[in-house]
Design a protein around this motif. Structure first.
Motif, short mmCIF file in Angstrom:
data_model
loop_
_atom_site.label_atom_id
_atom_site.label_comp_id
_atom_site.label_asym_id
_atom_site.label_seq_id
_atom_site.Cartn_x
_atom_site.Cartn_y
_atom_site.Cartn_z
N SER A 1 107.27 154.55 25.40
CA SER A 1 107.52 155.88 25.94
C SER A 1 106.21 156.54 26.38
O SER A 1 105.13 156.20 25.89
CB SER A 1 108.21 156.76 24.89
OG SER A 1 107.36 156.94 23.77
N LEU B 1 107.63 154.49 20.36
CA LEU B 1 109.04 154.38 20.75
C LEU B 1 109.13 153.52 22.00
O LEU B 1 108.39 153.72 22.96
CB LEU B 1 109.62 155.77 21.03
CG LEU B 1 111.08 155.82 21.51
CD1 LEU B 1 112.02 155.28 20.43
CD2 LEU B 1 111.47 157.24 21.90
N ARG C 1 112.67 151.08 26.85
CA ARG C 1 113.95 150.56 27.36
C ARG C 1 115.06 150.59 26.34
O ARG C 1 116.20 150.30 26.67
CB ARG C 1 113.75 149.13 27.87
CG ARG C 1 112.72 149.00 28.97
CD ARG C 1 112.68 147.60 29.52
NE ARG C 1 111.68 147.46 30.59
CZ ARG C 1 111.48 146.35 31.29
NH1 ARG C 1 112.21 145.27 31.03
NH2 ARG C 1 110.58 146.31 32.22
N SER C 2 114.76 150.89 25.11
CA SER C 2 115.78 150.91 24.07
C SER C 2 115.36 151.89 22.99
O SER C 2 114.16 152.13 22.80
CB SER C 2 115.97 149.51 23.47
OG SER C 2 114.75 149.03 22.94
N PRO C 3 116.31 152.48 22.28
CA PRO C 3 115.97 153.47 21.22
C PRO C 3 115.49 152.77 19.95
O PRO C 3 116.16 152.78 18.92
CB PRO C 3 117.29 154.21 21.04
CG PRO C 3 118.34 153.22 21.37
CD PRO C 3 117.78 152.36 22.46
N VAL C 4 114.31 152.18 20.05
CA VAL C 4 113.76 151.41 18.93
C VAL C 4 112.37 151.94 18.63
O VAL C 4 111.54 152.09 19.54
CB VAL C 4 113.71 149.91 19.25
CG1 VAL C 4 113.08 149.13 18.09
CG2 VAL C 4 115.12 149.37 19.53
N TRP C 5 112.13 152.24 17.36
CA TRP C 5 110.80 152.65 16.90
C TRP C 5 110.08 151.43 16.34
O TRP C 5 110.66 150.65 15.57
CB TRP C 5 110.90 153.73 15.82
CG TRP C 5 111.17 155.09 16.37
CD1 TRP C 5 112.37 155.67 16.56
CD2 TRP C 5 110.19 156.03 16.82
NE1 TRP C 5 112.24 156.92 17.10
CE2 TRP C 5 110.89 157.18 17.27
CE3 TRP C 5 108.80 156.04 16.89
CZ2 TRP C 5 110.25 158.29 17.76
CZ3 TRP C 5 108.16 157.16 17.39
CH2 TRP C 5 108.88 158.27 17.82
N ASP D 1 109.94 146.62 13.49
CA ASP D 1 111.03 147.53 13.81
C ASP D 1 111.25 148.50 12.64
O ASP D 1 111.68 148.09 11.56
CB ASP D 1 112.30 146.74 14.10
CG ASP D 1 113.43 147.65 14.61
OD1 ASP D 1 113.25 148.87 14.57
OD2 ASP D 1 114.47 147.12 15.03
N THR E 1 112.99 151.46 13.06
CA THR E 1 113.96 152.44 13.55
C THR E 1 114.75 153.06 12.41
O THR E 1 114.95 154.28 12.34
CB THR E 1 114.91 151.78 14.56
OG1 THR E 1 114.13 151.18 15.60
CG2 THR E 1 115.86 152.81 15.16
N LYS F 1 112.55 155.41 10.46
CA LYS F 1 112.34 156.67 11.18
C LYS F 1 113.58 157.55 11.12
O LYS F 1 113.48 158.76 10.97
CB LYS F 1 111.98 156.38 12.64
CG LYS F 1 110.61 155.78 12.83
CD LYS F 1 109.51 156.77 12.56
CE LYS F 1 109.47 157.84 13.62
NZ LYS F 1 108.33 158.76 13.44
#
Length: 911
Positions: free
Chosen positions: A395, A420, A423-427, A451, A453, A456
């Motif tokens: 991001s 973040l 292209r995908s909602p992955v932390w 990962d 996510t 978080k």
């Protein structure tokens, strides 16, 4: 260490997919050795590859050598273009010098007297003509006169006109083999006319000499030569230079329109030369520069030597590498299997842990991303990309932080950031460091991306819950404090701090219960009921407030204390006891009052019946008396009018005519009084029936004005009206006309001779408004509330001489209110009075009383006229906030809409 290039843009926007590492598991058992023929075939392939490499490498070097030569030629062209630009600036400076001299001369003539113009002009012409740049100069005057420093040339006015028509005030003139630049500047003269200074500039003088065996020329917009250095006998003025240099005119125009440029494709005779063109600022002239194509020979020889060494050295290195390759091939076979097995195990472990590996090479600015990390980031397979492309996978807010961390990694800092994916909602938690064991100039940063996510999300939920808890505690009206199992302060709200008068920053997490209790002791007066066995107790504070506190244990052994403010409750308890005694006393008083109220109610009913009977009797009496009085009054008025007109012959003495006039005037006045009394009686009895119909209010106002215009002319009053452009409104024509006659008659009656009466009508936000304004005697503010009542007159030293019953204004107000409108008065004693009325356009849509109350700030009583306030800060007599005062000059147009600064915004907006 080389400078890091992580934030540079890659030369090619591409993503290279790397082959899967260890995608296929090999057999752990060693395979039989290949035959000797296959090994020989492998050696042949290596030799063939070496030959192909040599040919390809040699071709690449040849291409690079050609590119280096093109770069040297481009640098030579750029140098030539810079020289042409410098020459163009020098020509521009010389033209500007002449232009400023002419402008200053024109400025001197602006303020000169007409008879001094010629002398002053000749002095300025002589001074300017002394310059070697100026071939000749003259002043053109409007009458055809020409003042010149010498003999003026033929066609000077035509040349000057062409120069003045040019946007730059400059044009060229080719006469035979000579070319000049014609510069014209307007010269305003003191008598209002305009002349012009015209100067012909020598192109040979304006064009500087370049020297160094180079050719420089001055050309016009069409490419025609104006001057050339060094001078060439064969080159005549106006010659097209593009053809002589072997170039197309369109190509030269394109270079000039782009701000100037150069090319090495020009020819000067049989020699290839470098040609440059530069435009002269503010004009259509151009400077051409021509010189032999000169490249940096030293740089060229160094380039040849460098690429020669680059070709020979790799050949020897390649031969040595071939030998090493054959030696390492045997070792490679044995280690390849181990590498693939280890890679397979590593991939399985990485994919199971939801993480991936990234490998960044700062020198090459490339980043390798494994399969597992690529899938987490939304890609199909492992990739090797540039550093910029790698940052695009995350991001925007996280790119700068990750870029800064990568820059600091070669200096020994570790990379540890949560980012973040784009292209995908992955932390992901990015961790990396310099790969140990690498050379100083070839560092690599290897890291892992985990990962996080779910973590978080859990942290966000915990933070949100904590924020909601904190907000809930702060919004509580009770005091709240939380202690842990060791009686240490954990959490509190603002109410707890404010009640016990803690200073900002005094309370800190971890403080002991005893320390907090000691700090709060100064705010506590006494504690009631606080024993060991009780969980609830009351605290009386020093400021007089009371708190009810309760302590509850928590599951982990802590303690929660909640305190409610019961100060009001304590006060109510004290007041309750006092009120009980008063209540008993009040009950006794109520019982006694009930008996008196019953007696008063009976008396009120009797009085009400008597009042209604008296009102009916009054109405019947007025109706009967009005009929009985009208019959003789009609006879009196009719016969007195006949006698006054002497219809059947003269009366005799002239005094009889005066007496008849007084009788007729008194009779008419008495008849009008009887009619007003009868109408007022009908209105009060609720029997007045209006007959509203769509009516042109402007026509009714004009009719009313015509009725009173005679009296106004007798007093020499200015009677003005502006009621044009009004829509039709639903009113009873007779009632509306009666109202307007009453208002205008009052204005005329109470306005001294020479005064002014103004009637205007306009649209407002709630209906149609009318204002009748005069410059009469005015009314005192204390007397305003009395107006509008039946038979009410304001007696003063000014108004005692005016007759009237006091019914006109009351009747007008009642008729306006029957129409659903409102009437109000504004007046200043000694300055004048303004009566304002507002009527709805349609009787089906009356003006809402709430809207009237909102705008006027009054109550229903104020609108009805039963209780009129005369406070200075609220004008309760102006209808819906209309200003009654008119400007002293009464200057308004017939099409003006009177919604201006005097009209309140809410009224204009239609509220």
């Amino acid at each position: 260490m080389n400078q890091m290039r992580f934030d540079q843009r890659p030369s090619l926007d591409r993503v290279v997919k790397s082959p899967s590492r260890g995608g296929q598991a090999r057999d752990r058992n060693p395979k039989p050795e290949k035959p000797a023929s296959k090994r020989a075939s492998g050696a042949m392939w290596i030799i063939l590859a070496m030959v192909l490499f040599t040919l390809a490498y040699g071709g690449i070097l040849l291409v690079k050598i050609q590119q280096e030569r093109e770069i040297l030629i481009t640098e030579a062209e750029r140098s030539q273009a810079n020289a042409a630009g410098y020459l163009a600036e020098r020509v521009t400076a010389r033209i500007a010098e002449a232009r400023y001299a002419l402008a200053f001369a024109a400025a001197d003539l602006r303020d000169a007297a007409p008879d001094a113009v010629e002398g002053l002009a000749r002095a300025r012409l002589a001074a300017i003509g002394g310059s070697e740049l100026v071939a000749d100069i003259a002043l053109l005057l409007p009458g055809g006169q020409v003042i010149a420093d010498g003999t003026p040339v033929d066609g000077l006015r035509d040349i000057a006109g062409a120069a003045l028509d040019a946007p730059s005030g400059l044009t060229s003139d080719v006469s035979g083999n000579a070319a000049y630049l014609v510069l014209a500047v307007p010269a305003p003269l003191g008598d209002g006319t305009v002349g012009a200074f015209v100067a012909r500039l020598s192109t040979e003088t304006a064009l500087p000499d370049w020297g160094d065996d180079r050719v420089v020329a001055l050309a016009d917009a069409g490419g025609g030569m104006l001057a050339i250095r060094p001078r060439m006998p064969s080159a005549r003025a106006g010659t097209q230079l593009a053809e002589r240099f072997g170039l197309q005119p369109g190509y030269i125009d394109a270079l000039a329109e782009g701000g100037g440029g150069a090319t090495s494709d020009a020819r000067f005779g049989e020699e290839r030369v470098t040609f440059a063109v530069a435009p002269i600022t503010g004009t259509e002239l151009r400077v051409y520069a021509l010189g032999a194509m000169r490249i940096n020979q030293n740089a060229w020889y160094r380039t040849i030597s460098f690429y020669g060494l680059m070709f020979i050295a790799p050949i020897f290195v390649a031969l040595g590498l071939c030998a090493l390759v054959f030696m390492q091939m045997g070792r490679l076979r044995s280690t390849r299997q181990q590498l693939e097995d280890n890679e397979q195990r590593f991939r399985v472990a990485i994919e199971g842990a939801r993480c991936g590996v990234w490998d960044w090479n700062p020198e090459a600015d490339t980043v390798f991303v494994t399969d597992s990390l690529a899938r987490i980031l939304g890609l199909d397979a492992a990739i090797e990309c540039s550093g910029q492309q790698f940052l695009q996978l995350f991001s925007k807010p996280d790119r700068e932080r990750l870029r800064a961390a990568m820059r600091g990694a070669p200096a020994g800092a570790e990379v540890d950031h949560e980012v973040l994916a784009a292209r995908s909602p992955v932390w992901l938690q990015m961790r990396g460091r310099i790969l140990p064991g690498g050379e100083a100039n070839h560092t690599r940063i290897v890291g892992v991306a985990i990962d996080v996510t779910e973590r978080k999300g859990a942290q966000a939920r915990v933070a949100a819950a904590e924020s909601r808890l904190r907000a809930a505690l702060e919004s509580m009206s009770e005091s709240f404090v939380l202690w842990d199992s060791r009686q240490r302060l954990v959490l509190w709200n603002r109410k707890f701090r404010d009640l016990f008068d803690f200073a900002e920053g005094m309370l800190k997490p971890g403080m002991s219960y005893e320390a907090v209790e000691q700090a709060a002791a100064r705010a506590i007066k006494t504690v009631h009921g606080g024993t060991e066995g009780k969980a609830a107790y009351e605290i009386e504070l020093s400021n007089g407030r009371w708190l009810h506190y309760s302590d509850r244990p928590t599951a982990d052994g802590g303690l929660v204390s909640v305190g409610a403010d019961i100060t009001d409750l304590k006060h109510h308890e004290a007041a309750l006891t006092e009120n009980e005694a008063q209540l008993r006393k009040t009950v006794d008083d109520v019982k006694r009052s009930q008996a008196r109220i019953a007696d008063l109610a009976k008396k009120y009913e009797e009085e009400k019946i008597r009042a209604e009977e008296a009102n009916r009797s009054k109405s019947e009496f007025l109706a009967n008396m009005s009929h009985e009085l009208r019959t003789p009054l009609n006879a009196i008025n009719g016969f007195s009018e006949i006698m006054m007109q002497e219809m059947f012959g003269p009366l005799g003495d002239d005094r009889y005519v005066g007496y008849m006039k007084d009788i007729l005037s008194s009779g008419r006045h008495l008849l009008e009084l009887i009619n007003d009394i009868l109408d007022m009686s009908k209105i009060e009895a609720g029997k007045m029936q209006l007959q509203p119909e769509p009516t042109d209010a402007s026509e009714l106002v004009e009719q009313s004005i015509r009725i009173v215009r005679g009296r106004a002319e007798e007093k020499r009053l200015q009677l003005r009206a502006d009621v044009s452009d009004l829509p039709e409104i639903e009113v009873d024509p007779r009632a509306f006309k009666q109202v307007m006659i009453n208002l205008v008659s009052n204005a005329v009656k109470f306005t001294p001779e020479g005064g002014r009466v103004t009637i205007r009508g306009f649209l407002s936000g709630l209906g149609v408004a009318f204002q009748v304004s005069d410059t009469g005697i005015g009314i005192a503010k204390d007397d305003l509330p009395r107006l509008g009542r039946p038979f009410e007159q304001i007696e003063s030293q000014h108004s005692k001489s005016f007759q009237g019953s006091g019914l006109g204004l009351a009747l007008s107000k009642s008729l306006i209110e029957l129409h659903g409108g409102t009437l109000s008065i504004e007046s200043t004693l000694g300055e004048g009075t303004t009566v304002s009325i507002v009527l709805p356009i349609s009787q089906d849509q009356p003006i809402p009383r709430d809207a009237i109350r909102k705008v006027t700030g009054g109550s229903d009583a104020d609108i009805d006229g039963d209780d009129v306030s005369a406070e200075a800060d609220v004008d309760t007599h102006a209808p819906l906030g209309l200003s009654a005062g008119l400007q002293s000059d009464d200057g308004f147009d017939a099409d003006d809409e009177f919604v201006d600064s005097e009209t309140p915004a809410r009224f204009a907006a239609g509220e």
